[in-house]
Design a protein around this motif. Structure first.
Motif, PDB file in Angstrom:
ATOM      1  N   ARG A 134       0.827  -1.210   0.000  1.00  0.00           N
ATOM      2  CA  ARG A 134       0.000   0.000   0.000  1.00  0.00           C
ATOM      3  C   ARG A 134       0.858   1.255   0.000  1.00  0.00           C
ATOM      4  NH1 ARG A 134      -4.584  -2.561   4.095  1.00  0.00           N
ATOM      5  NH2 ARG A 134      -6.034  -3.186   2.428  1.00  0.00           N
ATOM      6  N   GLY A 137       1.719   1.809  -3.755  1.00  0.00           N
ATOM      7  CA  GLY A 137       0.678   1.967  -4.761  1.00  0.00           C
ATOM      8  C   GLY A 137      -0.131   0.742  -5.119  1.00  0.00           C
ATOM      9  N   SER A 139      -2.915  -2.530  -3.518  1.00  0.00           N
ATOM     10  CA  SER A 139      -3.790  -2.900  -2.414  1.00  0.00           C
ATOM     11  C   SER A 139      -4.538  -4.181  -2.769  1.00  0.00           C
ATOM     12  CB  SER A 139      -4.772  -1.770  -2.093  1.00  0.00           C
ATOM     13  OG  SER A 139      -5.421  -2.014  -0.851  1.00  0.00           O
ATOM     14  N   GLN A 170      -2.778  -2.551  -8.531  1.00  0.00           N
ATOM     15  CA  GLN A 170      -2.530  -1.111  -8.517  1.00  0.00           C
ATOM     16  C   GLN A 170      -3.772  -0.395  -7.993  1.00  0.00           C
ATOM     17  OE1 GLN A 170      -1.200   0.270 -12.318  1.00  0.00           O
ATOM     18  NE2 GLN A 170      -1.182   2.436 -11.745  1.00  0.00           N
ATOM     19  N   ASP A 171      -3.560   0.563  -7.070  1.00  0.00           N
ATOM     20  CA  ASP A 171      -4.733   1.188  -6.433  1.00  0.00           C
ATOM     21  C   ASP A 171      -4.998   2.621  -6.896  1.00  0.00           C
ATOM     22  OD1 ASP A 171      -2.908   2.826  -5.101  1.00  0.00           O
ATOM     23  OD2 ASP A 171      -3.096   1.776  -3.192  1.00  0.00           O
ATOM     24  N   TYR A 172      -4.210   3.121  -7.814  1.00  0.00           N
ATOM     25  CA  TYR A 172      -4.425   4.456  -8.389  1.00  0.00           C
ATOM     26  C   TYR A 172      -4.612   5.529  -7.321  1.00  0.00           C
ATOM     27  CZ  TYR A 172      -4.729   2.234 -12.952  1.00  0.00           C
ATOM     28  OH  TYR A 172      -4.437   1.524 -14.111  1.00  0.00           O
ATOM     29  N   GLY A 173      -3.849   5.404  -6.231  1.00  0.00           N
ATOM     30  CA  GLY A 173      -3.853   6.440  -5.203  1.00  0.00           C
ATOM     31  C   GLY A 173      -4.920   6.294  -4.141  1.00  0.00           C
ATOM     32  N   ASN A 174      -5.724   5.238  -4.213  1.00  0.00           N
ATOM     33  CA  ASN A 174      -6.774   5.024  -3.211  1.00  0.00           C
ATOM     34  C   ASN A 174      -6.692   3.577  -2.730  1.00  0.00           C
ATOM     35  OD1 ASN A 174      -9.257   4.420  -1.870  1.00  0.00           O
ATOM     36  ND2 ASN A 174     -10.246   6.137  -2.903  1.00  0.00           N
ATOM     37  N   ALA A 175      -6.148   3.390  -1.522  1.00  0.00           N
ATOM     38  CA  ALA A 175      -5.913   2.046  -1.011  1.00  0.00           C
ATOM     39  C   ALA A 175      -7.196   1.285  -0.718  1.00  0.00           C
ATOM     40  CB  ALA A 175      -5.053   2.114   0.254  1.00  0.00           C
ATOM     41  N   GLY A 178      -9.334   1.904  -4.966  1.00  0.00           N
ATOM     42  CA  GLY A 178      -8.621   2.127  -6.220  1.00  0.00           C
ATOM     43  C   GLY A 178      -8.448   0.887  -7.070  1.00  0.00           C
ATOM     44  N   ASN A 236       8.279   2.649  -8.319  1.00  0.00           N
ATOM     45  CA  ASN A 236       7.453   3.123  -7.205  1.00  0.00           C
ATOM     46  C   ASN A 236       8.061   2.784  -5.846  1.00  0.00           C
ATOM     47  OD1 ASN A 236       5.542   4.099  -8.987  1.00  0.00           O
ATOM     48  ND2 ASN A 236       4.189   2.321  -8.818  1.00  0.00           N
ATOM     49  N   LYS A 241       9.299   5.502   1.520  1.00  0.00           N
ATOM     50  CA  LYS A 241       7.844   5.509   1.406  1.00  0.00           C
ATOM     51  C   LYS A 241       7.242   5.339   2.796  1.00  0.00           C
ATOM     52  CE  LYS A 241       8.328   5.440  -3.097  1.00  0.00           C
ATOM     53  NZ  LYS A 241       7.957   6.557  -3.983  1.00  0.00           N
TER      54      LYS A 241
END
Length: 284
Positions: A134, A137, A139, A170-175, A178, A236, A241
């Motif tokens: 997470r 990027g 989830s 890939q969660d596109y910025g929303n865990a 996304g 990433n 992080k």
């Protein structure tokens, strides 16, 4: 080779240990005399021992020999610990495994990223790798729903083929939600396998990473999707992080010789460059 070297060290150490400690005590032990009995419970008798004053020939070994024996014992402990020390990973090919998983269609997906067994131990647990994923990027799958059968891998650790521990997208910025978008439009994802069997217990995590098409194309792998997926994940991951208060520092190293370059045996016939990236993740 390591086993042969360890056995040789053990043999020499025991020789020193015997000559410095055990052998000089043999005549000393011979001077023990039984001179009486002491009644114990149940009408049994226990010999009562007394120690005669040792002669000069039965004195304990000199200091120099004692020190040598102590050093020899420490070397023995070190030799036995050689096989227990932490390692980044073991090559699955050596133990009869493969760097391609079993995708169930006659081919396999490359295990193209390894999270090193030398990473912080908290990263290598199920909860730990999820939190780390997470942070970079990825989830869990959309609403916890997984379509399709799990894929298995043989990491040469003595467990044979074992199903994936988890699959992350890939969660596109929303865990939280996304990955629902990834299920629709496609994106990066990876499967996790843990090397922890009796033959090769590195605790390293082997990842099968790839970039896939959208739902209309049934999530097939995009052209060059194994190399692209690996490179995107590594980009990433490198550096520092954070997720939910846990701070990570990640360094990477490309390894060749584990995976052959080309498309032989690879799912969908998509060629790879033969590179596996080793990530060492430290909680800071």
């Amino acid at each position: 080779m390591l086993s042969v070297q360890r056995d040789a060290v053990r043999a020499h150490v025991w020789l020193y240990f015997w000559s410095a400690w055990v052998q000089p005590l043999v005549p000393f032990m011979a001077d023990l005399k039984v001179h009486g009995h002491k009644r114990m419970a149940g009408n049994h008798f226990m010999p009562k021992l007394s120690v005669c004053k040792p002669s000069r020939t039965t004195m304990l070994p000199p200091v120099k020999r004692s020190v040598l024996g102590l050093v020899a014992y420490c070397l023995l402990v070190a030799a036995d610990s050689l096989q227990k020390r932490a390692v980044a990973f073991y090559d699955p090919n050596v133990g009869g495994g493969s760097m391609l998983n079993n995708a169930g269609s006659g081919g396999g997906e490359p295990l193209n990223v390894i999270v090193s067994g030398l990473s912080s131990s908290a990263v290598l647990t199920d909860a730990g790798i999820l939190n780390y994923a997470r942070a970079i990027g990825f989830s869990t799958e959309c609403l916890g729903i997984h379509l399709g059968d799990p894929q298995s891998a043989n990491l040469g650790d003595g467990h044979g083929f074992v199903n994936q521990t988890m699959e992350l997208r890939q969660d596109y910025g929303n865990a939280e939600l996304g990955t629902c978008l990834e299920s629709l439009i496609g994106g990066n994802h990876f499967r996790v396998y843990r090397q922890n069997g009796p033959m090769a217990n590195s605790k390293a995590l082997f990842l099968a990473v790839s970039k896939e098409e959208d739902v209309n194309k049934h999530h097939t792998i995009v052209p060059d999707g194994y190399n692209i997926g690996r490179d995107q994940l590594v980009t990433n991951a490198l550096g520092k992080k954070t997720f939910k208060g846990v701070h990570y520092s990640t360094v990477g190293q490309n390894v060749t010789g584990l995976l052959p370059a080309g498309n032989a045996g690879v799912n969908h016939g998509i060629a790879t460059d033969g590179i596996t990236t080793l990530l060492t993740v430290t909680i800071i």
